[in-house]
Design a protein around this motif. Structure first.
Motif, PDB file in Angstrom:
ATOM      1  N   ASN A 127      13.776  -3.793 -15.277  1.00 53.53           N
ATOM      2  CA  ASN A 127      15.101  -3.589 -14.672  1.00 53.53           C
ATOM      3  C   ASN A 127      15.296  -2.220 -14.043  1.00 53.53           C
ATOM      4  OD1 ASN A 127      15.015  -2.310 -17.155  1.00 53.53           O
ATOM      5  ND2 ASN A 127      17.091  -2.865 -17.741  1.00 53.53           N
ATOM      6  N   GLY A 128      14.639  -1.193 -14.559  1.00 57.19           N
ATOM      7  CA  GLY A 128      14.821   0.125 -13.982  1.00 57.19           C
ATOM      8  C   GLY A 128      14.429   0.174 -12.518  1.00 57.19           C
ATOM      9  N   PHE A 129      13.390  -0.577 -12.152  1.00 61.24           N
ATOM     10  CA  PHE A 129      12.960  -0.599 -10.754  1.00 61.24           C
ATOM     11  C   PHE A 129      14.025  -1.241  -9.868  1.00 61.24           C
ATOM     12  CE2 PHE A 129      11.081  -2.836  -7.163  1.00 61.24           C
ATOM     13  CZ  PHE A 129      10.401  -1.807  -6.538  1.00 61.24           C
ATOM     14  N   ALA A 130      14.641  -2.320 -10.329  1.00 62.84           N
ATOM     15  CA  ALA A 130      15.593  -3.055  -9.491  1.00 62.84           C
ATOM     16  C   ALA A 130      16.774  -2.183  -9.092  1.00 62.84           C
ATOM     17  CB  ALA A 130      16.068  -4.307 -10.228  1.00 62.84           C
ATOM     18  N   SER A 131      17.359  -1.465 -10.042  1.00 61.69           N
ATOM     19  CA  SER A 131      18.539  -0.659  -9.724  1.00 61.69           C
ATOM     20  C   SER A 131      18.165   0.578  -8.907  1.00 61.69           C
ATOM     21  CB  SER A 131      19.274  -0.256 -11.005  1.00 61.69           C
ATOM     22  OG  SER A 131      18.406   0.377 -11.924  1.00 61.69           O
ATOM     23  N   GLU A 132      17.054   1.231  -9.225  1.00 62.15           N
ATOM     24  CA  GLU A 132      16.667   2.394  -8.433  1.00 62.15           C
ATOM     25  C   GLU A 132      16.208   1.985  -7.030  1.00 62.15           C
ATOM     26  OE1 GLU A 132      14.561   5.635 -10.039  1.00 62.15           O
ATOM     27  OE2 GLU A 132      15.207   5.279 -12.118  1.00 62.15           O
ATOM     28  N   TRP A 133      15.619   0.801  -6.894  1.00 65.65           N
ATOM     29  CA  TRP A 133      15.264   0.308  -5.570  1.00 65.65           C
ATOM     30  C   TRP A 133      16.519   0.110  -4.723  1.00 65.65           C
ATOM     31  CZ3 TRP A 133      16.022  -4.376  -2.899  1.00 65.65           C
ATOM     32  CH2 TRP A 133      15.215  -4.551  -1.760  1.00 65.65           C
ATOM     33  N   LEU A 134      17.593  -0.407  -5.321  1.00 64.11           N
ATOM     34  CA  LEU A 134      18.854  -0.550  -4.595  1.00 64.11           C
ATOM     35  C   LEU A 134      19.388   0.812  -4.160  1.00 64.11           C
ATOM     36  CD1 LEU A 134      20.894  -3.280  -6.526  1.00 64.11           C
ATOM     37  CD2 LEU A 134      19.728  -3.499  -4.333  1.00 64.11           C
ATOM     38  N   ALA A 135      19.268   1.808  -5.046  1.00 62.24           N
ATOM     39  CA  ALA A 135      19.745   3.152  -4.681  1.00 62.24           C
ATOM     40  C   ALA A 135      18.975   3.696  -3.478  1.00 62.24           C
ATOM     41  CB  ALA A 135      19.610   4.090  -5.883  1.00 62.24           C
ATOM     42  N   PHE A 136      17.666   3.497  -3.449  1.00 64.03           N
ATOM     43  CA  PHE A 136      16.880   3.979  -2.307  1.00 64.03           C
ATOM     44  C   PHE A 136      17.192   3.180  -1.040  1.00 64.03           C
ATOM     45  CE2 PHE A 136      14.150   5.847  -5.661  1.00 64.03           C
ATOM     46  CZ  PHE A 136      14.107   7.140  -5.164  1.00 64.03           C
ATOM     47  N   ALA A 155      20.120   2.124  -0.322  1.00 56.79           N
ATOM     48  CA  ALA A 155      21.355   2.733   0.163  1.00 56.79           C
ATOM     49  C   ALA A 155      21.074   4.060   0.854  1.00 56.79           C
ATOM     50  CB  ALA A 155      22.323   2.934  -1.006  1.00 56.79           C
ATOM     51  N   ILE A 156      20.127   4.830   0.327  1.00 52.35           N
ATOM     52  CA  ILE A 156      19.776   6.104   0.961  1.00 52.35           C
ATOM     53  C   ILE A 156      19.238   5.874   2.371  1.00 52.35           C
ATOM     54  CG2 ILE A 156      18.117   8.013   0.841  1.00 52.35           C
ATOM     55  CD1 ILE A 156      18.512   7.925  -2.235  1.00 52.35           C
ATOM     56  N   LEU A 157      18.529   4.782   2.570  1.00 52.41           N
ATOM     57  CA  LEU A 157      17.965   4.487   3.887  1.00 52.41           C
ATOM     58  C   LEU A 157      19.039   4.158   4.928  1.00 52.41           C
ATOM     59  CD1 LEU A 157      14.833   2.349   2.905  1.00 52.41           C
ATOM     60  CD2 LEU A 157      14.910   4.739   3.626  1.00 52.41           C
ATOM     61  N   GLN A 158      20.275   3.948   4.491  1.00 51.11           N
ATOM     62  CA  GLN A 158      21.380   3.714   5.432  1.00 51.11           C
ATOM     63  C   GLN A 158      22.005   5.020   5.905  1.00 51.11           C
ATOM     64  OE1 GLN A 158      21.703   0.439   6.213  1.00 51.11           O
ATOM     65  NE2 GLN A 158      20.066   0.194   4.687  1.00 51.11           N
ATOM     66  N   SER A 159      21.547   6.167   5.399  1.00 50.80           N
ATOM     67  CA  SER A 159      22.194   7.442   5.706  1.00 50.80           C
ATOM     68  C   SER A 159      22.102   7.865   7.172  1.00 50.80           C
ATOM     69  CB  SER A 159      21.613   8.550   4.817  1.00 50.80           C
ATOM     70  OG  SER A 159      20.225   8.722   5.073  1.00 50.80           O
ATOM     71  N   PRO A 160      21.089   7.462   7.970  1.00 53.76           N
ATOM     72  CA  PRO A 160      21.104   7.877   9.387  1.00 53.76           C
ATOM     73  C   PRO A 160      22.341   7.404  10.147  1.00 53.76           C
ATOM     74  CG  PRO A 160      18.912   7.144   8.775  1.00 53.76           C
ATOM     75  CD  PRO A 160      19.807   6.833   7.611  1.00 53.76           C
ATOM     76  N   GLN A 161      23.037   6.410   9.624  1.00 50.79           N
ATOM     77  CA  GLN A 161      24.238   5.929  10.305  1.00 50.79           C
ATOM     78  C   GLN A 161      25.457   6.798  10.017  1.00 50.79           C
ATOM     79  OE1 GLN A 161      24.818   1.690   9.568  1.00 50.79           O
ATOM     80  NE2 GLN A 161      22.630   1.446   9.144  1.00 50.79           N
ATOM     81  N   LEU A 162      25.348   7.731   9.085  1.00 49.07           N
ATOM     82  CA  LEU A 162      26.478   8.605   8.777  1.00 49.07           C
ATOM     83  C   LEU A 162      26.710   9.583   9.925  1.00 49.07           C
ATOM     84  CD1 LEU A 162      25.581   9.310   5.046  1.00 49.07           C
ATOM     85  CD2 LEU A 162      27.603   8.076   5.840  1.00 49.07           C
ATOM     86  N   LEU A 167      15.166 -16.722  -5.186  1.00 46.98           N
ATOM     87  CA  LEU A 167      15.919 -15.734  -5.972  1.00 46.98           C
ATOM     88  C   LEU A 167      15.584 -14.301  -5.571  1.00 46.98           C
ATOM     89  CD1 LEU A 167      15.819 -17.311  -9.555  1.00 46.98           C
ATOM     90  CD2 LEU A 167      17.679 -17.369  -7.896  1.00 46.98           C
ATOM     91  N   SER A 168      15.332 -14.083  -4.280  1.00 46.06           N
ATOM     92  CA  SER A 168      15.123 -12.727  -3.780  1.00 46.06           C
ATOM     93  C   SER A 168      16.446 -11.984  -3.743  1.00 46.06           C
ATOM     94  CB  SER A 168      14.523 -12.765  -2.365  1.00 46.06           C
ATOM     95  OG  SER A 168      13.257 -13.375  -2.374  1.00 46.06           O
ATOM     96  N   ILE A 169      16.382 -10.653  -3.688  1.00 47.69           N
ATOM     97  CA  ILE A 169      17.586  -9.860  -3.457  1.00 47.69           C
ATOM     98  C   ILE A 169      17.449  -9.194  -2.089  1.00 47.69           C
ATOM     99  CG2 ILE A 169      18.181  -9.495  -5.882  1.00 47.69           C
ATOM    100  CD1 ILE A 169      16.970  -6.740  -5.734  1.00 47.69           C
ATOM    101  N   VAL A 170      18.514  -9.285  -1.317  1.00 45.83           N
ATOM    102  CA  VAL A 170      18.550  -8.755   0.044  1.00 45.83           C
ATOM    103  C   VAL A 170      19.742  -7.821   0.137  1.00 45.83           C
ATOM    104  CG1 VAL A 170      18.721  -9.310   2.489  1.00 45.83           C
ATOM    105  CG2 VAL A 170      17.519 -10.871   0.935  1.00 45.83           C
ATOM    106  N   PRO A 171      19.539  -6.513   0.123  1.00 46.91           N
ATOM    107  CA  PRO A 171      20.662  -5.573   0.105  1.00 46.91           C
ATOM    108  C   PRO A 171      21.554  -5.645   1.341  1.00 46.91           C
ATOM    109  CG  PRO A 171      18.632  -4.487  -0.535  1.00 46.91           C
ATOM    110  CD  PRO A 171      18.252  -5.824  -0.013  1.00 46.91           C
ATOM    111  N   ILE A 172      20.956  -5.619   2.511  1.00 48.21           N
ATOM    112  CA  ILE A 172      21.717  -5.638   3.758  1.00 48.21           C
ATOM    113  C   ILE A 172      21.386  -6.886   4.575  1.00 48.21           C
ATOM    114  CG2 ILE A 172      22.220  -4.422   5.907  1.00 48.21           C
ATOM    115  CD1 ILE A 172      23.280  -2.971   3.510  1.00 48.21           C
ATOM    116  N   SER A 224      14.897  -5.414   4.443  1.00 49.59           N
ATOM    117  CA  SER A 224      14.176  -5.276   3.177  1.00 49.59           C
ATOM    118  C   SER A 224      14.617  -6.377   2.231  1.00 49.59           C
ATOM    119  CB  SER A 224      14.449  -3.912   2.535  1.00 49.59           C
ATOM    120  OG  SER A 224      15.831  -3.763   2.278  1.00 49.59           O
ATOM    121  N   SER A 225      13.732  -6.716   1.323  1.00 51.88           N
ATOM    122  CA  SER A 225      14.053  -7.665   0.258  1.00 51.88           C
ATOM    123  C   SER A 225      13.080  -7.426  -0.880  1.00 51.88           C
ATOM    124  CB  SER A 225      13.975  -9.115   0.760  1.00 51.88           C
ATOM    125  OG  SER A 225      12.655  -9.413   1.159  1.00 51.88           O
ATOM    126  N   TYR A 226      13.448  -7.945  -2.028  1.00 53.37           N
ATOM    127  CA  TYR A 226      12.606  -7.784  -3.219  1.00 53.37           C
ATOM    128  C   TYR A 226      12.775  -9.012  -4.089  1.00 53.37           C
ATOM    129  CZ  TYR A 226      11.200  -6.257  -7.898  1.00 53.37           C
ATOM    130  OH  TYR A 226      10.621  -6.185  -9.135  1.00 53.37           O
TER     131      TYR A 226
END
Length: 671
Positions: A400-409, A411-418, A518-523, A528-530
């Motif tokens: 589980n630690g990988f899943a939540s930290e992967w989501l955090a990264f 989100a970081i990859l969306q920062s160029p849009q700021l 049962l993949s997860i797709v953040p955006i 990306s997906s996992y």
């Protein structure tokens, strides 16, 4: 009866259990009675909240009780945010109580633990349910005092007394900061209700001050650097199941308080607020894991690693603030979900690791890793579940630690849009800090597991040890299963967090359980997906095939011999790697600026039979920079003021007269 009214019976029952424990705590059956009652109550609360989230996730339930301040009452409320944190609190409380049924039998002074344990659980539940400043602060202080009493349970140890004193001072400081924050939120009207604060919408200056006060108040309880000084002292001092509650659950209650105020009561954030929280989170993550790497005390190592994970959560919350301030709700929902997901995950694997440390301490009487080793042969079940916790906290798939930290990264990859250049620079920098902390965490827990469970026994106590009781093993096995399930099926957790994210952010992540396989797709799937389930299946099949081919086609000849090192056989266990030697390369890279580390080598004279020795001097920079000058100033002032205790009556009357004259002059000159 409303849901929140039903839930309030849980803390009431826990407080009743605490009173009963004070009466029967010296009886032989008290341990089973208290922990059994806490287990039943926590499970009942968990089922009630889970039913509310599953059946009526968007419903808000509130109640006002005729308690507390006159004419105001005590307000309590259940919404998506409080429901999620109640799940964290009561799931952790239930599993810790299950562990306590076995571990509590080994407690040397149970009468100092049993009355305060259910009171601690009750305090955490009340903090999460509180809907006004008075009820929140009263519950917060009750939670702090109950946990302080648990830290003081082994009060004959001077180190424990010092840890409890520092914890109490820091808790009082944090409560003062929260009191000031709520005072600013109440404004001139002076209303205590969260609903009124939510509607008041403070100005930019007041909002900035409230953010700073919440970072001080909630951040000190959570363990943000440099407010972490109490945490590596108090967590090891407490009994191991209490350490699991404090590290895995109580720090999350502090995060709840921060989220409740900053994301709910303060209104729309400013973009710079995300910068502040981001930088604090990234710095906390790196320094926390560096300090953990330097430790040889197993429980202190786990306490310091809690600081690292708190940093990851706050960095994700800071990113959510930045995205929310710039009207990027989908990215904000991703960062906020990552923070909440890591809150849940950390409660799993950190509780599991403290349970494992408690099992080692129970079996061997040691928590110094330099005196352990070889436990995998004597405590195989504990070793396996502890390994699961180490892999999970190291953010390695499929746990589980990988899943939540992967989501955090993600989100970081969306920062160029700021739009702000400050955020465009700071967010990737913090991302690099989180990546560094993840790599160091893996090294840290290779050390923790390898030195503790592998190799050969370093002391006679380890050679005589055996596996712990079934209650403790069952609690650790449940948490290990949760770590795996949350890692291979993260989509269910993400969808379960949408009732929390939607009201606070205004958006949610895409529905994950509708994704194929049962993949997860953040955006979007194009980005990306996992798929944790496929990764788990691949690892299982690959490992099974490798084991089959090795056993089927490799040589059947087996050689056994004594340990070999540096060209010759070495039978002494002292020749193994130690916790200090394992961390030496990292200490030499980061030690000069992070710890002011200094190594001194003592070489014997030629011909002498004395061994060469290396002395390592490591400093807590935060403690020496911020806290030692304050304590020195207080000691200096109190020594000077101590003179006032020995004045004569005439001098006391003279002082009173002078103060009266000064007061009258101030009033006369006041414009």
């Amino acid at each position: 009866m409303s849901t929140v009214a039903l839930l309030l019976w849980g803390p009431a029952a826990l407080l009743g259990t605490a009173i009963l424990a004070g009466v029967v705590s010296r009886r032989a059956s008290a341990t089973r009675l208290v922990y059994g009652a806490a287990l039943v109550i926590s499970v009942a609360l968990l089922v009630t909240v889970a039913g509310h989230l599953a059946g009526r996730p968007g419903e808000v339930s509130a109640i006002t009780l005729p308690l507390g301040l006159p004419w105001t009452g005590a307000r309590f409320r259940l919404d998506g945010l409080s429901a999620f944190f109640l799940v964290v609190v009561n799931l952790g409380g239930a599993i810790t109580s299950l562990y306590g049924l076995g571990y509590g039998r080994h407690e040397s002074q149970p009468h100092r633990v049993l009355p305060f344990y259910p009171a601690f659980l009750a305090g955490m539940n009340l903090v999460v349910l509180a809907n006004d400043a008075f009820a929140f602060l009263l519950s917060w202080e009750f939670m702090s005092l109950a946990s302080w009493a648990l830290v003081m349970s082994h009060h004959r140890d001077e180190a424990n007394r010092r840890a409890a004193y520092i914890y109490l001072v820091m808790a009082s400081f944090g409560t003062l900061a929260l009191l000031l924050a709520f005072g600013l939120l109440a404004g001139p009207a002076g209303t205590y209700a969260f609903d009124a604060m939510r509607a008041a919408q403070p100005g930019p200056l007041a909002a900035g001050v409230v953010l700073a006060l919440m970072l001080l108040g909630a951040g000190s309880k959570a363990g943000l650097v440099p407010l972490h000084a109490w945490l590596p002292l108090a967590h090891p001092a407490a009994p191991s199941h209490v350490s699991a509650l404090m590290s895995g659950i109580m720090t999350k209650v502090a995060i709840y308080g921060f989220i409740r105020v900053v994301f709910d009561l303060l209104g729309a954030p400013a973009w710079w607020s995300g910068v502040v929280v981001l930088l604090l989170g990234g710095t906390t993550a790196v320094l926390g894991i560096l300090y953990a790497l330097m430790e040889k005390d197993l429980k202190r190592l786990l306490a310091y690693s809690t600081i690292e994970n708190i940093g990851v959560i706050f960095a994700s919350l800071g990113l959510a603030l930045a995205f929310k301030a710039n009207a990027m709700p989908s990215a904000a929902a991703l960062a906020f979900t990552a923070a909440l997901f890591h809150v849940l995950n950390h409660s799993f694997f950190k509780s599991l690791l403290f349970f494992g440390a408690g099992a080692v301490l129970t079996a061997t009487g040691e928590r110094d890793m330099e005196k352990l080793g070889g436990l995998i042969h004597r405590m195989p079940v504990t070793s396996f579940v502890f390994l699961v916790g180490c892999v999970s906290i190291s953010a390695l798939p499929p746990f589980n630690g990988f899943a939540s930290e992967w989501l955090a990264f993600q989100a970081i990859l969306q920062s160029p849009q700021l739009p702000q250049w400050g955020l465009k620079v700071i967010v990737p920098a913090v991302g690099g800090m989180l990546a560094l902390s993840a790599a160091l965490a893996a090294a840290c827990f290779v050390k923790a597991f390898g030195i503790t469970f592998l190799g050969r026994p370093r002391s006679a106590a380890v050679e005589r040890t055996h596996e712990v009781d079934r209650w403790s093993l069952a609690a650790m096995a449940v948490l290990a299963i949760f770590c795996l399930l949350a890692g291979i099926l993260p989509g269910f957790v993400i969808d379960g967090l949408s009732p929390v994210t939607l009201p606070l952010i205004g958006d949610r992540m895409p529905v994950q359980t509708a994704q194929p396989w049962l993949s997860i797709v953040p955006i979007a799937e194009s980005r990306s997906s996992y798929n944790g389930l496929l990764v788990f299946v691949f690892i299982t099949i690959s490992a099974s095939l490798a084991a089959f081919f090795i056993h089927r086609f490799a040589s059947h000849a087996l050689r056994r011999g004594i340990a070999w090192g540096c060209g010759f056989a070495e039978t002494a266990p002292a020749a193994q790697y130690t916790a200090v030697s394992f961390a030496q390369p990292i200490r030499r890279v980061f030690g000069s600026f992070a710890f002011r580390a200094r190594e001194t080598v003592e070489m014997p004279a030629p011909g002498s039979l004395e061994p060469a020795r290396i002395k390592i001097d490591i400093h807590d920079v935060a403690w020496e920079t911020f806290y030692q000058p304050i304590t020195g100033a207080i000691d200096f002032a109190t020594e000077r003021l101590n003179y006032l205790q020995f004045l004569t009556i005439r001098r006391y009357l003279t002082l009173v007269f002078l103060y009266l004259v000064i007061l009258l002059l101030v009033l006369a000159l006041w414009p």
